[in-house]
Design a protein around this motif. Structure first.
Motif, PDB file in Angstrom:
ATOM      1  N   SER A 129       0.857  -1.310  -0.086  1.00  0.00           N
ATOM      2  CA  SER A 129       0.110   0.100   0.056  1.00  0.00           C
ATOM      3  C   SER A 129       0.795   1.126  -0.024  1.00  0.00           C
ATOM      4  O   SER A 129       0.558   2.252  -0.768  1.00  0.00           O
ATOM      5  N   THR A 130       1.765   1.170   0.584  1.00  0.00           N
ATOM      6  CA  THR A 130       2.686   2.152   0.642  1.00  0.00           C
ATOM      7  C   THR A 130       3.497   2.858  -0.607  1.00  0.00           C
ATOM      8  O   THR A 130       3.377   3.582  -1.119  1.00  0.00           O
ATOM      9  N   LEU A 131       3.737   1.707  -1.230  1.00  0.00           N
ATOM     10  CA  LEU A 131       4.241   1.957  -2.585  1.00  0.00           C
ATOM     11  C   LEU A 131       3.222   2.492  -3.508  1.00  0.00           C
ATOM     12  O   LEU A 131       3.447   3.609  -4.302  1.00  0.00           O
ATOM     13  N   LEU A 132       2.126   1.850  -3.344  1.00  0.00           N
ATOM     14  CA  LEU A 132       1.044   2.631  -4.498  1.00  0.00           C
ATOM     15  C   LEU A 132       0.624   4.089  -3.932  1.00  0.00           C
ATOM     16  O   LEU A 132       0.386   4.838  -5.096  1.00  0.00           O
ATOM     17  N   LYS A 133       0.655   4.244  -2.713  1.00  0.00           N
ATOM     18  CA  LYS A 133       0.506   5.472  -2.517  1.00  0.00           C
ATOM     19  C   LYS A 133       1.412   6.370  -3.082  1.00  0.00           C
ATOM     20  O   LYS A 133       1.063   7.578  -3.537  1.00  0.00           O
ATOM     21  N   ILE A 134       2.675   5.978  -3.094  1.00  0.00           N
ATOM     22  CA  ILE A 134       3.523   6.993  -3.504  1.00  0.00           C
ATOM     23  C   ILE A 134       3.659   6.927  -5.131  1.00  0.00           C
ATOM     24  O   ILE A 134       3.713   8.038  -5.406  1.00  0.00           O
ATOM     25  N   LEU A 135       3.198   5.933  -5.740  1.00  0.00           N
ATOM     26  CA  LEU A 135       3.030   5.997  -6.976  1.00  0.00           C
ATOM     27  C   LEU A 135       1.822   6.961  -7.464  1.00  0.00           C
ATOM     28  O   LEU A 135       1.780   7.843  -8.557  1.00  0.00           O
ATOM     29  N   ALA A 136       1.075   6.874  -6.588  1.00  0.00           N
ATOM     30  CA  ALA A 136      -0.241   7.778  -6.775  1.00  0.00           C
ATOM     31  C   ALA A 136      -0.041   9.278  -6.232  1.00  0.00           C
ATOM     32  O   ALA A 136      -1.049  10.284  -6.505  1.00  0.00           O
ATOM     33  N   GLY A 137       1.103   9.504  -6.067  1.00  0.00           N
ATOM     34  CA  GLY A 137       1.462  10.787  -5.345  1.00  0.00           C
ATOM     35  C   GLY A 137       0.596  11.022  -4.026  1.00  0.00           C
ATOM     36  O   GLY A 137       0.654  12.495  -3.457  1.00  0.00           O
ATOM     37  N   ILE A 138       0.285  10.108  -3.431  1.00  0.00           N
ATOM     38  CA  ILE A 138      -0.336  10.452  -2.191  1.00  0.00           C
ATOM     39  C   ILE A 138       0.576  10.649  -0.913  1.00  0.00           C
ATOM     40  O   ILE A 138       0.483  11.519  -0.324  1.00  0.00           O
ATOM     41  N   LEU A 139       1.693   9.784  -0.890  1.00  0.00           N
ATOM     42  CA  LEU A 139       2.837   9.878   0.000  1.00  0.00           C
ATOM     43  C   LEU A 139       3.951  10.570  -0.661  1.00  0.00           C
ATOM     44  O   LEU A 139       3.889  10.139  -1.796  1.00  0.00           O
TER      45      LEU A 139
END
Ligand SMILES: Nc1ncnc2c1ncn2[C@@H]1O[C@H](COP(=O)(O)OP(=O)(O)OP(=O)(O)O)[C@@H](O)[C@H]1O
Ligand SMILES: Nc1ncnc2c1ncn2[C@@H]1O[C@H](COP(=O)(O)OP(=O)(O)OP(=O)(O)O)[C@@H](O)[C@H]1O
Ligand SMILES: [Mg+2]
Ligand SMILES: [Mg+2]
Lengths: 252, 332, 295, 332, 252
Positions: free
Chosen positions: A41-51
């Protein structure tokens, strides 16, 4: 067809990620797998620009995400949260219409209406319009969430466990829809049977690192996979001529 | 479209009533006569109507609209149904400023004294609020907003109370009256300010309402839809602070409108979050003007401070709604 | 001694002549000073916190200390071994506060309440008259064993008021507007204020005589419509310049005859609350309202 | 254990300060002498200490404990960080009652006048609140509680304002002072009432704190753990209303403690929800007593209403906490 | 061993249920299946006493639920919500300790500590103690939720999708734990592979009615199952000698 659309370079995040490199090509259907707490989830959030990553960089079509305007970015990328908590009083139609926010909103133009229509149809939620999110069952809610992402007509869909709460039939239908979309899809999924039928490429994450990345068969039969999940993978032939993977726990 | 017609009609109706009714009794005929005499006549009735009642109507309407709009925006953005511009310290700041002027300043600035005090006060409190909310961190959360707001609110009400304590024997009453709120200071020169305040908040709301609705889908989801959550927090707080500061300086901190009107609208009619903003604003305007009319007729030859009437009408309404059982039972 | 006096309807027994009396607020202090009670007064309260006392007052006060600039606490009264306290509801005593006749009585301190304040702390509304002042003065006389002097003083006051009444017998009562404070809305005296009675005695009539309260808020439009001939302005010791300035710029009031012709008279806080100052105030107001009659 | 020792020590310390400090200046020696002379001595100093300062200390402490405890319970049960006993209309009811007494009743009941008024008022408002919350429905939700509370709160503050408007200007001052809150009318005869109020809320809290913590896990989950959610709503509201009504009647609506102290404790130290209740209660008690001491010394020969000091200290503390950046950044 | 522990008679609920009859025996491990919106969660909530049925009655050990004291009841039955929303500031240890609420709380007695220890061990959450719920990954959170139910030491566990968010390895481990518990377990699960390995009895719900109830094989091969899910069930032999069910969608 084989253009790089999303790239991650040396992503680090204080919890979760340790140097992740990743290239995603257009129209790929990628499954992100890994045990709980692996950092998916962390990776996905970074890819999505959330984190924002502590170090490293995400590139969309060769442009660093940092340098992009958020408005442009969200037209291209839709993200679905693993555990979402929208207000229970949200009307379903209002909620999915949010997907048009990056464009014009409230949705009026033909294009918007088409996007809405498309999503409602594909996610089979026409029966849910007019109801409130708080009154839906788990699977129904999940379909509404997904519809919101489709309404966004993105180039890249980043979905964190989209098939959560869904029954097998719905799961299959929804994932087929995803598969048939002419866009890039990255999903976190825990159901390896589903993966084996619908995803071309599988990325295995463990302790914040990508330890395997390849086509489905390679990954599922790799030592890394079998070690991480402590599973043994078998392949069997089904009556109807197809093949199927079977997973057996080392212990049980 | 229906909305606009409804708006126009109620506007005219309420406006007519506002012009005719006042603490000085005028017949309908006198009103019309005065109205036609125009603002520059030396006729006392014409002056009353043109210089007092008409600006007063606009002030009441604009203030109601602005306050209700602010409330609805803030409740959305913080996802807290108890949020309102006054819980966040803004009104305490304005009150502190106004009271400081009432107590200390010897009317140096003419009729603008309290207004200026209120504006300075709310600037201070808003500044303090932002300092607290942002100091040494770049991520705002609604919890932090609420805590910062509360602490500012309390520190300024402390200051106010201290001034009252310190002030002379009229202070307490002046302050109390000021705090209840009233539109009686309406003048034409105020209207541009009210228009500015309300205009800003309405424009901001129309432009950003969607983003605020998106916030109700969850902070991260909203962000993934292109809502700049931090920016939205800051701008919403800035705009509501600014507008409410201006309005409060003109008519006192009428607390009820921002807090209750959005709930009222939600209970009464509006299921869709998207419509909440406009409907609340409009309902706020109508509520304040109607209350203003009532405030002028309820006791002969005396005006009841309109804040009293507003909360009376509003809370009776809210009670009826609750009793009628239209209450929404969301899983909380 | 002992003497018994009425205070808001209850009997208060005074065992001996007070030697350490404490008196609250300017108006009550003036009542005491007019009986020359300074030697028996231990301290004053609530003077400089709110008022800017006149020179005259300061001179009369002499070396009597001020125990508290505003409301005293019970602790302060007990610590100063007070044996008599003269104050009023909302003048030094609050309902539900720490200093009330009852809590004082528990500490063995007798107290009397300003008669005017009995009316305002609930009960039925009665039109106030100067008897409020007269009776309190005599009561004070009884308590301090100066009844004779008090009665003489009151007779003198009554005579002065009667004198004015006779002179103004046949005149037309001019319309008076009392402007206390407030800009959005003026704060003024209503039917039940002593001020209305004082105006009446000076040959005027309060334009808000129909206001069913003692002090209240009205609107500028009704002030303008009622067209006062004279405006009374209350000075709380800070001057009235700003109020005057305000009236001259108010879009309705600047058309008013009183403002245009500067028929504005200034009164003070103790002129309008029950105090010996009421009498000269009536005389001066009468002279201002009807200069021709008073000559 | 550590907790109890800490409590005991601060209690003694603060108590000692309370006895020595007051508007009448006493030296330390005098204080000790007076203290030893006992309550029945005719010595003035002994009387001041035994009849005023000691009961006052207890009242301040008990009120602080009770209010902070109520706040922490209500914030838990409604899961709203802005909930406090006074947002739910209770204090408005008490204020309306007390003001009615101040304005209309001529001290008919002696020292109990405002107390009785406040209690009657809060009974009315609590009654109205329950009527609204329950009428024609058997399921309470926190949303409904909040709306009912708000409407009651506003209707009663309307009534209060109307009374103030009706009363004269000195009334306004008395009312404002009452509203700010003060412990100066403490007497031994009040202590049993305060003890009752605070005792009830503390006992209730100790018994039910766990259930309230369970509410933070979600309404349905709490129910599945044996928490009778409806019953808990009702009893918590009843108990906090009752206790606060009594406390408010004794020392006025000191609004700050219940709202802020739980946040303060949470920011400062306590990560575990379970400990929040006891720590808040204790912190509330210490805050009010310390504030009371300060209120007596800050202006010579004059007492500042303690409500002012309480919110000053509390909000400065809260601000420091926020600035120190211990703020918890929960996903909101 | 074969005592009836929980019975439902003619349960109706305005949304969701239409006349459900059900008998559950002690120590049974039951999987409740059905498509999204079938009424599974509603049924489970009624069995757990969270919702009151419009008509019908639930019996626990032959006592009508209505007539039981809630305090007694919650000592026997633990329920896990499908979508829970606890405060994110909850400490993990505080949260799981909530499971002791029906008994004495805060947990002090030896028995309580044992229950806590047992749950922490079985749900593998010892590494999560001291953290806040808001800082956990989906699967970690779900394990904490489950631990809370185990801490309750119930006779009957009613779990609404307990394996949500869990990876396959964790899923298998957790369900094995459930299987080995000497108590009755009713789970809503969407993963039929998991069901086929761990559950004896399967109940198929559709449109608020139980349309099939029996042992795993019977249900999975029934027409009702295949119609509802629009799936065809196959059985295959795996290398290691075991058997496995394979599901094929009619369409895809
Ligand atoms: N807000 C947070 N603060 C601290 N640690 C966190 C936070 N969120 C997640 N973590 C930790 O970071 C690690 C990775 O979390 P992440 O949510 O990315 O896992 P995941 O792979 O998505 O797991 P799952 O399959 O359970 O969803 C986990 O060990 C988790 O405990
Ligand atoms: N609060 C509610 N108000 C109205 N209808 C509801 C409510 N909750 C659920 N429903 C409806 O009742 C039906 C059954 O819901 P339920 O949650 O029991 O389904 P489910 O079988 O658990 O589905 P899922 O597998 O998606 O969790 C659904 O159609 C749902 O839309
Ligand atoms: Mg995850
Ligand atoms: Mg369900």
């Amino acid at each position: 067809m084989n253009k790089k659309v999303l790239q991650a370079k040396q992503l680090e995040y204080h919890y979760g990620l340790k140097g992740v490199n990743l290239t995603i090509h257009s129209h790929e259907k990628i499954a992100l797998i890994g045990i709980n707490g692996a950092g998916k989830s962390t990776l996905l959030k970074i890819l999505a620009g959330i984190l924002e990553p502590d170090r490293g960089e995400v590139y969309l079509h060769d442009t660093a995400l940092k340098k992009m305007k958020r408005r442009q970015f969200v037209k291209k990328i839709a993200w679905l949260s693993q555990m979402d908590n929208p207000s229970p009083d949200f009307l379903v139609e209002d909620y999915i219409a949010l997907g048009r926010m990056p464009f014009r909103y409230p949705p009026n133009a033909l294009q918007d209406k088409e996007a809405l229509q498309f999503a409602i149809e594909r996610c089979q939620i026409s029966g849910l319009l007019g109801r409130k999110l708080g009154e839906l069952s788990g699977g129904e809610r999940q379909r509404v969430f997904l519809a919101r992402c489709l309404v966004q007509t993105p180039d890249i869909l980043l979905l964190d466990e989209p098939t959560n709460h869904m029954d097998l039939k719905t799961k299959i239908e929804i994932v087929s829809v995803l598969k048939d979309l002419p866009i890039t899809v990255v999903c976190i999924v825990h159901d390896f049977h589903l993966i084996s039928h619908f995803f071309e490429r599988v990325i295995l994450l463990d302790k914040g690192r990508i330890i395997k990345d390849g086509i489905i068969k390679d990954v599922l039969f790799s030592n890394e996979f079998q070690n991480v999940f402590r599973l043994k993978t078998h392949i069997v032939k089904v009556d109807d001529g197809t093949e199927e993977f079977i997973f057996r726990s080392y212990v049980s | 479209m229906k909305f606009i017609i409804l708006l126009g009609m109620s506007f005219l109706l309420v406006g007519g009533a506002e012009f005719t009714i006042g603490t000085a009794h005028l017949s309908c005929q006198q009103t019309i006569h005065g109205f036609l005499a125009g603002p520059y006549s030396h006729d006392i009735i014409a002056r009353i109507i043109w210089l007092f009642r008409i600006p007063r109507f606009f002030l009441a309407f604009l203030a109601g609209v602005g306050l209700a709009a602010s409330g609805s925006l803030l409740q959305g953005v913080t996802r807290n149904s108890l949020a309102d511009p006054f819980l966040f310290g803004l009104s305490s700041g304005a009150a502190a400023g106004a009271v400081a002027m009432i107590v200390f300043a010897n009317d140096i600035l003419g009729i603008w004294t309290t207004q200026l005090g209120a504006i300075c006060g709310s600037l201070c409190s808003t500044g303090a609020f932002f300092l607290l909310a942002f100091y040494r961190r770049n991520v705002l959360s609604s919890d932090r907003i609420i805590l910062s707001g509360l602490s500012v609110s309390f520190i300024f009400s402390t200051i106010t109370n201290f001034f009252i304590f310190y002030g002379d024997r009229n202070t307490a009453q002046s302050v109390l009256f000021w705090t209840i709120g009233s539109f009686s200071s309406a003048q034409w020169s105020n209207i541009p300010i009210a228009l500015l305040a309300t205009g800003i908040i309405i424009l901001y709301g129309i432009k950003n309402n969607n983003q605020i609705v998106a916030m109700l889908a969850g902070k991260e989801t909203a962000f993934s839809l292109g809502v700049n959550v931090q920016y939205l927090y800051v701008t919403t707080l800035c705009v509501t602070s600014f507008s409410c500061a201006l309005l409060v300086s003109l008519c006192g901190p009428i607390g009820f409108v921002g807090l209750i009107v959005p709930h009222l609208v939600r209970l009464f009619y509006v299921r869709s979050f998207r419509k909440l903003f406009l409907y609340s604003s409009f309902a706020g305007g109508i509520l304040t003007t109607v209350a203003d009319i009532i405030s002028k007729i309820i006791i002969p030859s005396q005006e009841v401070p309109v804040g009293i009437i507003i909360s009376a009408i509003g809370s009776v309404f809210l009670m009826l709604m609750l009793l009628k059982g239209k209450g929404h039972n969301s899983a909380s | 001694y002992p003497v018994t006096v009425k205070s808001c309807g209850t009997d208060v027994k005074i065992e001996h002549q007070p030697r350490r009396a404490v008196i609250h607020d300017i108006n009550m202090a003036e009542m005491a000073f007019s009986l020359h009670l300074q030697p028996y007064i231990y301290g004053l309260t609530g003077i400089s916190g709110w008022n800017t006392p006149s020179k005259d007052f300061k001179q009369q006060q002499g070396r009597i200390p001020e125990i508290a600039t505003r409301y005293p606490t019970l602790e302060q009264l007990v610590a100063s071994q007070t044996d008599f306290f003269f104050a009023g509801w909302n003048y030094g005593m609050r309902i539900g506060g720490d200093v009330t006749p009852e809590t004082l009585a528990q500490q063995g301190i007798p107290s009397v309440v300003l008669s005017e304040s009995c009316l305002r702390a609930g009960g039925k509304l009665e039109l106030p008259t100067l008897d409020l002042l007269y009776n309190d003065e005599i009561r004070l006389g009884i308590i301090f064993n100066r009844e004779e002097l008090a009665r003489k003083l009151v007779e003198n006051w009554k005579g002065r008021v009667e004198n004015i009444r006779i002179r103004l017998r046949k005149i037309y009562n001019i319309k008076v507007f009392l402007y206390d404070s407030g800009e959005d809305q003026p704060f003024t005296a209503g039917r039940y204020a002593l001020a209305s009675e004082l105006m009446r005695l000076s040959g005027g009539v309060n334009i808000f005589d129909d206001l069913q309260t003692n002090w209240g808020v009205v609107s500028w439009e009704s002030v303008a419509m009622r067209e006062p001939d004279v405006i009374l302005m209350v000075d709380y010791g800070k001057g009235v310049e700003q109020k005057l300035e305000f009236l001259r710029h108010n879009s309705l009031m600047k058309e008013n005859a009183a403002v245009k012709n500067n028929k504005i008279y200034i009164v003070h806080y103790d002129d309008m609350t029950p105090s010996p100052q009421n009498i000269p105030a009536i005389e001066k107001m009468a002279l201002f309202f009807h200069p021709e009659m008073m000559k």
